[in-house]
Write a protein that holds these residues in place. Sequence first.
Motif, mmCIF file in Angstrom:
data_model
loop_
_atom_site.group_PDB
_atom_site.id
_atom_site.type_symbol
_atom_site.label_atom_id
_atom_site.label_comp_id
_atom_site.label_asym_id
_atom_site.label_seq_id
_atom_site.Cartn_x
_atom_site.Cartn_y
_atom_site.Cartn_z
ATOM 1 N N LYS A 10 45.589 -57.963 -14.376
ATOM 2 C CA LYS A 10 45.101 -57.172 -15.415
ATOM 3 C C LYS A 10 43.949 -57.619 -16.058
ATOM 4 C CE LYS A 10 46.497 -55.337 -20.077
ATOM 5 N NZ LYS A 10 47.407 -55.266 -21.170
ATOM 6 N N ALA A 11 43.691 -58.981 -16.194
ATOM 7 C CA ALA A 11 42.476 -59.761 -16.818
ATOM 8 C C ALA A 11 41.456 -59.334 -15.728
ATOM 9 C CB ALA A 11 42.747 -61.288 -17.049
ATOM 10 N N GLU A 12 41.830 -59.761 -14.396
ATOM 11 C CA GLU A 12 40.744 -59.527 -13.250
ATOM 12 C C GLU A 12 40.251 -58.013 -13.215
ATOM 13 O OE1 GLU A 12 39.810 -60.706 -8.472
ATOM 14 O OE2 GLU A 12 41.869 -60.775 -9.388
ATOM 15 N N ILE A 13 41.174 -57.079 -13.578
ATOM 16 C CA ILE A 13 40.421 -55.650 -13.531
ATOM 17 C C ILE A 13 39.537 -55.489 -14.552
ATOM 18 C CG2 ILE A 13 41.100 -53.153 -14.070
ATOM 19 C CD1 ILE A 13 43.948 -53.829 -12.589
ATOM 20 N N GLU A 14 39.799 -55.884 -15.838
ATOM 21 C CA GLU A 14 38.763 -55.930 -16.809
ATOM 22 C C GLU A 14 37.634 -56.645 -16.479
ATOM 23 O OE1 GLU A 14 41.157 -57.462 -20.223
ATOM 24 O OE2 GLU A 14 42.464 -55.717 -20.185
ATOM 25 N N GLU A 15 37.644 -57.660 -15.881
ATOM 26 C CA GLU A 15 36.391 -58.739 -15.389
ATOM 27 C C GLU A 15 35.466 -57.990 -14.331
ATOM 28 O OE1 GLU A 15 38.171 -62.316 -14.271
ATOM 29 O OE2 GLU A 15 38.777 -62.823 -16.224
ATOM 30 N N LEU A 16 36.236 -57.342 -13.625
ATOM 31 C CA LEU A 16 35.438 -56.464 -12.440
ATOM 32 C C LEU A 16 34.773 -55.311 -13.064
ATOM 33 C CD1 LEU A 16 37.705 -56.777 -9.261
ATOM 34 C CD2 LEU A 16 35.682 -58.044 -9.791
ATOM 35 N N ALA A 17 35.498 -54.518 -14.049
ATOM 36 C CA ALA A 17 34.950 -53.382 -14.485
ATOM 37 C C ALA A 17 33.739 -53.613 -15.338
ATOM 38 C CB ALA A 17 36.037 -52.629 -15.304
ATOM 39 N N GLU A 18 33.844 -54.726 -15.876
ATOM 40 C CA GLU A 18 32.688 -55.178 -16.726
ATOM 41 C C GLU A 18 31.517 -55.716 -15.723
ATOM 42 O OE1 GLU A 18 32.070 -59.118 -19.438
ATOM 43 O OE2 GLU A 18 33.815 -58.121 -20.440
ATOM 44 N N GLN A 19 31.549 -56.283 -14.640
ATOM 45 C CA GLN A 19 30.686 -56.814 -13.817
ATOM 46 C C GLN A 19 29.920 -55.572 -13.310
ATOM 47 O OE1 GLN A 19 32.475 -59.274 -11.020
ATOM 48 N NE2 GLN A 19 32.228 -61.243 -12.221
ATOM 49 N N LYS A 60 33.664 -52.521 -6.564
ATOM 50 C CA LYS A 60 34.551 -51.218 -6.734
ATOM 51 C C LYS A 60 35.786 -51.089 -5.818
ATOM 52 C CE LYS A 60 30.921 -48.278 -8.824
ATOM 53 N NZ LYS A 60 30.265 -47.099 -8.730
ATOM 54 N N LYS A 61 35.543 -51.647 -4.502
ATOM 55 C CA LYS A 61 36.396 -51.632 -3.506
ATOM 56 C C LYS A 61 37.696 -52.496 -4.056
ATOM 57 C CE LYS A 61 37.578 -52.545 1.440
ATOM 58 N NZ LYS A 61 37.132 -52.776 2.441
ATOM 59 N N GLU A 62 37.323 -53.911 -4.356
ATOM 60 C CA GLU A 62 38.259 -54.961 -4.977
ATOM 61 C C GLU A 62 38.868 -54.238 -6.122
ATOM 62 O OE1 GLU A 62 40.380 -58.389 -5.080
ATOM 63 O OE2 GLU A 62 39.246 -57.670 -3.506
ATOM 64 N N LEU A 63 38.389 -53.527 -7.009
ATOM 65 C CA LEU A 63 38.911 -53.091 -8.130
ATOM 66 C C LEU A 63 39.810 -51.878 -8.020
ATOM 67 C CD1 LEU A 63 38.864 -52.841 -11.418
ATOM 68 C CD2 LEU A 63 36.741 -51.159 -11.249
ATOM 69 N N GLY A 64 39.684 -51.241 -6.903
ATOM 70 C CA GLY A 64 40.452 -50.507 -6.588
ATOM 71 C C GLY A 64 41.905 -50.946 -6.014
ATOM 72 N N LEU A 65 41.692 -51.922 -5.175
ATOM 73 C CA LEU A 65 42.823 -52.731 -4.641
ATOM 74 C C LEU A 65 43.808 -53.248 -5.920
ATOM 75 C CD1 LEU A 65 41.278 -54.440 -1.453
ATOM 76 C CD2 LEU A 65 42.880 -52.450 -1.502
ATOM 77 N N LEU A 66 43.034 -53.963 -6.644
ATOM 78 C CA LEU A 66 43.657 -54.512 -7.929
ATOM 79 C C LEU A 66 44.408 -53.727 -8.619
ATOM 80 C CD1 LEU A 66 41.260 -57.188 -8.822
ATOM 81 C CD2 LEU A 66 43.237 -57.657 -8.028
ATOM 82 N N LYS A 67 43.797 -52.409 -8.786
ATOM 83 C CA LYS A 67 44.498 -51.173 -9.755
ATOM 84 C C LYS A 67 45.815 -50.777 -8.795
ATOM 85 C CE LYS A 67 40.664 -49.489 -12.449
ATOM 86 N NZ LYS A 67 39.635 -48.387 -12.854
ATOM 87 N N ALA A 68 45.546 -50.532 -7.714
ATOM 88 C CA ALA A 68 46.741 -50.253 -6.911
ATOM 89 C C ALA A 68 47.872 -51.268 -7.336
ATOM 90 C CB ALA A 68 46.131 -49.834 -5.466
#
Length: 134
Positions: free
Chosen positions: A13-22, A61-69
């Motif tokens: 959850k934290a990493e999703i927020e961080e990647l979205a911010e980046q 964005k690819k990493e974010l998609g994997l984390l969201k899944a």
Amino acid sequence: MTAERLRQYKSIKAEIEELAEQIQMLESSDIVQGSDREFPYIKHNMKVETGECDHTRDMLKKELGLLKAEYHALNEFINNIADSETRRIFRYRYIEGWTFQKIAFKVGNGDEQVPRKKHNNFLKKYEKYENHML
């Protein structure tokens, strides 16, 4: 589902927020202000395209998609637990990050072994079922 995957919930959850911010920072850094070359020199925003920046953004964005899944899969697993008390134990443990002692008091039992055993037994049954399905 394994306890190890479930333990990753808060970090994911934290990493999703961080990647979205980046990603947002990368997208906003691509925009500069400029003006027309001729009179009346109207100012406007322009997007600067750089291959390196685009590649980095695409990777994020690819990493974010994997984390969201994975985040969605973990939520779905917890929310689909049929037994209400077990579902609450899993929510408190992984979504809220509570200790088994705190969970025991919340679900009406002061002994931390009760929710711990219910948690562990559920995971063992689930893993056995999952392995049988393979």
